[in-house]
Design a protein around this motif. Structure first.
Motif, short mmCIF file in Angstrom:
data_model
loop_
_atom_site.label_atom_id
_atom_site.label_comp_id
_atom_site.label_asym_id
_atom_site.label_seq_id
_atom_site.Cartn_x
_atom_site.Cartn_y
_atom_site.Cartn_z
N ARG A 102 0.83 -1.21 0.00
CA ARG A 102 0.00 0.00 0.00
C ARG A 102 0.87 1.27 0.00
N LYS A 103 2.10 1.15 -0.46
CA LYS A 103 2.93 2.34 -0.60
C LYS A 103 2.49 3.13 -1.82
N PRO A 104 2.50 4.47 -1.74
CA PRO A 104 2.30 5.28 -2.95
C PRO A 104 3.34 4.91 -4.00
N ALA A 105 2.95 5.03 -5.25
CA ALA A 105 3.84 4.63 -6.35
C ALA A 105 5.19 5.32 -6.27
N ALA A 106 5.21 6.58 -5.84
CA ALA A 106 6.46 7.34 -5.80
C ALA A 106 7.49 6.69 -4.89
N TYR A 107 7.06 6.06 -3.81
CA TYR A 107 8.01 5.40 -2.92
C TYR A 107 8.52 4.10 -3.51
N ILE A 108 7.76 3.51 -4.43
CA ILE A 108 8.21 2.29 -5.09
C ILE A 108 9.22 2.62 -6.19
N THR A 109 8.97 3.70 -6.93
CA THR A 109 9.86 4.07 -8.03
C THR A 109 11.01 4.96 -7.57
N GLY A 110 10.84 5.60 -6.40
CA GLY A 110 11.89 6.50 -5.90
C GLY A 110 11.89 7.85 -6.57
N GLU A 111 10.80 8.18 -7.26
CA GLU A 111 10.73 9.48 -7.92
C GLU A 111 9.31 10.00 -7.91
N ALA A 112 9.19 11.31 -8.04
CA ALA A 112 7.88 11.95 -8.19
C ALA A 112 8.03 13.13 -9.12
N TRP A 113 6.93 13.51 -9.72
CA TRP A 113 6.93 14.60 -10.69
C TRP A 113 5.99 15.71 -10.24
N LEU A 114 6.44 16.94 -10.43
CA LEU A 114 5.59 18.11 -10.22
C LEU A 114 5.67 18.90 -11.53
N GLY A 115 4.63 18.76 -12.35
CA GLY A 115 4.72 19.33 -13.69
C GLY A 115 5.86 18.66 -14.44
N PRO A 116 6.74 19.46 -15.06
CA PRO A 116 7.85 18.87 -15.83
C PRO A 116 9.06 18.52 -14.97
N TYR A 117 8.98 18.75 -13.67
CA TYR A 117 10.14 18.59 -12.80
C TYR A 117 10.11 17.22 -12.10
N ARG A 118 11.25 16.52 -12.17
CA ARG A 118 11.38 15.22 -11.52
C ARG A 118 12.16 15.38 -10.22
N PHE A 119 11.72 14.66 -9.18
CA PHE A 119 12.39 14.71 -7.89
C PHE A 119 12.58 13.31 -7.33
N SER A 120 13.72 13.11 -6.68
CA SER A 120 13.93 11.88 -5.94
C SER A 120 13.17 11.96 -4.62
N VAL A 121 12.51 10.87 -4.25
CA VAL A 121 11.77 10.86 -2.99
C VAL A 121 11.92 9.50 -2.32
N ASP A 122 11.78 9.52 -1.00
CA ASP A 122 11.62 8.29 -0.23
C ASP A 122 10.75 8.62 0.97
N GLU A 123 10.63 7.69 1.90
CA GLU A 123 9.65 7.87 2.96
C GLU A 123 10.07 8.88 4.04
N ARG A 124 11.17 9.58 3.81
CA ARG A 124 11.54 10.69 4.71
C ARG A 124 10.81 11.97 4.34
N VAL A 125 10.16 11.99 3.18
CA VAL A 125 9.45 13.20 2.74
C VAL A 125 8.07 12.81 2.23
N ILE A 126 7.12 13.75 2.30
CA ILE A 126 5.84 13.49 1.67
C ILE A 126 6.04 13.53 0.15
#
Length: 317
Positions: A102-126
């Motif tokens: 039940r992890k959000p997809a971003a925590y599985i892929t290790g990335e998230a997008w805000l518009g055209p911008y890509r960011f690395s993410v993990d469970e230390r950040v929303i």
């Protein structure tokens, strides 16, 4: 199940269509098959979305394209492409992880997008998601008349650093400060700032809101602070419980951090400066708490009036 053998003319595809001695999922041959399967699995498991995608289909598309190293915005050309067994195993593993963890997809892929911008993410950040992504697209007009004239801006509760990085692109002459109380979040933000080569323009600062900022002042302050009420925190679905609680909850009415921001922002804004704060669906709570403040509520495609704006001269001091 419908297959599309007209698109599969190699030996592997032919073999996989006609030998189903083992896992029934061996019958999933094309991207289209895997996509259908993923959507069914996600809906069957009653997964919850909202971390960059809005429904099971969009989440499945993202996870499948990402896993197959395909362009995230081009599904159609690949729908009927045959997937070799090794790649299929990777996709199925990701689908299973999303359902079981039940992890959000971003925590599985290790990335998230805000518009055209890509960011690395993990469970230390929303997971990055903010109405500011849209509001900043046009330079925060009309509240900022000339983006090139912004010299200093502040992102309070920066998390992954995503909004500070977007601001650095939108305001080309600005020095950006990005504040968070979480060491873990600042570590993630450091990675993202470095990825964009913005170490000289974005300064990461550990601070409880304005506490460590001394007499620094800014032309623009934005914040996507914790604003979830205690009642809503108690009812969070599993996906949201993977995110840091301190980045979501903010007291009984969700306004603990907003109170500090409104009480102290005047001292950190330059004359003519502007404060903008995201509060989601809590407009009624904000207006009840500060009935006399002249707040302007901003509309975005994601939500009407999820962000309020106030000028320095109208803030308490």
């Amino acid at each position: 199940m419908t297959h599309h053998p007209e698109h599969c003319d190699d030996d592997q595809c032919d073999h996989e269509h006609h030998t189903h001695d083992h896992d029934p999922r061996d019958e999933l041959v094309t991207v289209r098959d895997l996509l259908r399967y993923a959507v069914s699995q996600f809906n069957r498991a009653k997964l919850v979305f909202g971390h960059g995608t809005e429904d099971a289909f969009d989440e499945a598309v993202y996870l499948i394209l990402h896993t197959l190293h395909l362009p995230l915005d081009r599904l159609d050309p690949f729908l009927d492409a045959c997937i070799p067994s090794d790649e299929r195993a990777e996709v199925l593993a990701v689908i299973d992880e999303r359902v079981q963890s039940r992890k959000p997809a971003a925590y599985i892929t290790g990335e998230a997008w805000l518009g055209p911008y890509r960011f690395s993410v993990d469970e230390r950040v929303i997971v990055p998601r903010s109405y500011f992504g849209e509001l900043l697209q046009d330079g925060f007009a009309p509240w900022i008349q000339d983006p090139e004239e912004v010299e200093a801006a502040l992102d309070l509760c920066t998390g992954s650093g995503c909004l500070a990085i977007v601001m650095a692109h939108v305001f080309p002459n600005a020095k950006i400060d990005a504040v968070d109380l979480s060491d873990g979040a600042l570590a993630v933000a450091h990675t993202n700032v470095a990825d964009y080569g913005l170490e000289d323009r974005v300064e990461l600062i550990r601070s409880d809101v304005f506490e460590a900022l001394g007499d620094r002042s800014y032309d623009l302050i934005i914040s996507n602070p914790p604003y979830v009420t205690q009642e809503a925190m108690d009812a969070l679905p599993p996906e949201y419980r993977h995110e840091p609680e301190m980045a979501l909850g903010a007291g009984e009415d969700g306004l603990d951090v907003v109170r500090t921001i409104l009480a102290e922002a005047h001292a950190h804004l330059n004359p003519g400066g502007v404060l903008a704060v995201e509060v989601g669906h809590n407009r009624h709570l904000v207006e009840a708490a500060w009935p006399d403040l002249p707040l302007t509520w901003l509309n975005t495609a994601g939500a009407d009036e999820g962000v309020f704006l106030i000028h320095r001269e109208d803030l308490p001091h």
